[in-house]
Scaffold this motif. Structure first.
Motif, short mmCIF file in Angstrom:
data_model
loop_
_atom_site.label_atom_id
_atom_site.label_comp_id
_atom_site.label_asym_id
_atom_site.label_seq_id
_atom_site.Cartn_x
_atom_site.Cartn_y
_atom_site.Cartn_z
N LYS A 7 51.22 -8.14 22.55
CA LYS A 7 50.13 -7.30 22.04
C LYS A 7 49.48 -8.02 20.86
O LYS A 7 50.13 -8.28 19.84
CB LYS A 7 50.65 -5.93 21.60
CG LYS A 7 49.54 -4.99 21.14
CD LYS A 7 50.08 -3.61 20.82
CE LYS A 7 48.95 -2.67 20.39
NZ LYS A 7 49.48 -1.31 20.05
N ASN A 8 48.20 -8.36 21.03
CA ASN A 8 47.42 -9.00 19.97
C ASN A 8 48.13 -10.23 19.39
O ASN A 8 48.14 -10.45 18.18
CB ASN A 8 47.10 -8.01 18.84
CG ASN A 8 46.36 -6.78 19.35
OD1 ASN A 8 45.56 -6.86 20.28
ND2 ASN A 8 46.66 -5.63 18.76
N LEU A 9 48.71 -11.03 20.28
CA LEU A 9 49.48 -12.20 19.84
C LEU A 9 48.56 -13.28 19.28
O LEU A 9 47.60 -13.70 19.92
CB LEU A 9 50.29 -12.76 21.02
CG LEU A 9 50.98 -14.12 20.80
CD1 LEU A 9 52.01 -14.03 19.68
CD2 LEU A 9 51.64 -14.59 22.09
N VAL A 10 48.89 -13.72 18.06
CA VAL A 10 48.18 -14.81 17.40
C VAL A 10 49.21 -15.82 16.92
O VAL A 10 50.25 -15.44 16.39
CB VAL A 10 47.36 -14.29 16.19
CG1 VAL A 10 46.78 -15.46 15.39
CG2 VAL A 10 46.24 -13.36 16.66
N PHE A 11 48.92 -17.11 17.14
CA PHE A 11 49.77 -18.15 16.56
C PHE A 11 48.88 -19.24 15.98
O PHE A 11 47.97 -19.74 16.64
CB PHE A 11 50.72 -18.76 17.58
CG PHE A 11 51.64 -19.79 16.96
CD1 PHE A 11 52.77 -19.39 16.25
CD2 PHE A 11 51.35 -21.14 17.04
CE1 PHE A 11 53.60 -20.32 15.64
CE2 PHE A 11 52.17 -22.08 16.43
CZ PHE A 11 53.30 -21.67 15.73
N GLU A 12 49.19 -19.62 14.73
CA GLU A 12 48.40 -20.64 14.03
C GLU A 12 49.30 -21.80 13.61
O GLU A 12 50.37 -21.59 13.03
CB GLU A 12 47.73 -20.04 12.80
CG GLU A 12 46.69 -18.98 13.15
CD GLU A 12 46.10 -18.29 11.93
OE1 GLU A 12 44.98 -17.76 12.05
OE2 GLU A 12 46.78 -18.27 10.87
#
Length: 283
Positions: A7-12
């Motif tokens: 759910k709404n996965l973000v990786f930076e």
């Protein structure tokens, strides 16, 4: 909730200088939400740099989200106490089988994983035999992995994961270093595990021909899910795929060109056999 849910996965990725100061930030996965049901065969496609491999590494806690949530069989990957359960649930197979094979005998390598999680000795040998049979490598159980072909080594790597009895196997471009025959052997193995053992398969690849039999396809671009649907739905959208720098299976592309030329070819053609059947009906 499915066996895999994001759910709404973000990786930076954060780049730092020698003093530890932030020089730049690259968002590799950008707001990805998807749901995979147990027993499905899922393919994740995308050109190099699309974020598909970074996404894959979140599915057994190799990477943790910068933002958002990943659940594996209901377990939140951000909770450290869940890591052991997640890695038993979701096994990972990488591009180069030599990076995963550590023993000098095939059956010892396959038994290494179960031994590490405390499986009794008798059961280790039974699991080893069952896993090697499942991937068609039982006859090679006493051989050195060094004497195997690339495709055979990759099947041994898969057997090592299968022996740990995961509910899900994630494969990050497992056929990228293989010849066509080795690629075909690995794909048949995955399809058999999915159909007969009901193992959930998540295949990360950029080879279009490999995913024709998948239940669902997710196409990634610039860290986001740009397209999703069944193989017939995805590969009937030739122009959109080209816009994402993606290829199309040969039969689907030929059907598209014939349709453009005025022939009454239906959309959704995936294989040469289907195309021949349609042409025979027409003529």
């Amino acid at each position: 909730m499915g066996i895999i849910k994001t759910k709404n996965l973000v990786f930076e990725y954060i780049r730092r200088d020698e003093d530890g100061n932030v020089e730049g930030i690259k968002r590799a996965v950008d707001n990805v939400s998807l749901d995979v049901e147990a027993g499905e065969f899922i393919a994740v496609l995308g050109h190099n740099g699309s974020g598909k491999s970074t996404f894959a590494k979140h599915l057994n806690s190799i990477l943790l989200p910068t933002e958002g949530t990943v659940w594996i069989d209901g377990n939140d990957t951000l909770q450290e106490e869940n890591t052991w359960k997640i890695r038993q649930t979701a096994g990972m197979v990488f591009q180069n089988p030599d990076n995963q094979i550590i023993a000098t005998v095939v059956e010892e390598d396959v038994g290494f994983g179960p031994e590490n999680i405390g499986v009794p000795t008798e059961e280790i040998w039974q699991r080893t035999a069952d896993s090697l049979k499942a991937v068609g490598m039982y006859a090679y159980r006493e051989m050195s992995p060094n004497k195997l072909s690339g495709g055979q080594k990759q099947r041994v790597s898969i057997a090592g994961i299968v022996a740990m009895r995961p509910k899900c196997i994630i494969l990050d471009e497992p056929t990228a270093m293989l010849d066509p025959r080795g690629r075909q052997d690995v794909l048949k193995t995955l399809q058999a595990l999915n159909r007969l053992e009901h193992v959930t398969i998540v295949l990360i690849t950029h080879h279009m021909e490999e995913v024709i039999q998948a239940d669902k396809i997710f196409v990634m671009d610039q860290g986001q899910v740009a397209m999703q649907g069944t193989p017939r739905e995805i590969f009937s959208q030739v122009e959109q795929l080209r816009g994402l720098r993606m290829d199309v299976p040969q039969a689907a592309l030929l059907a598209y060109e014939l349709r453009k030329a005025g022939l009454e070819i239906p959309s959704g053609i995936l294989t040469g056999e289907e195309l021949v059947e349609v042409l025979c009906r027409l003529y």
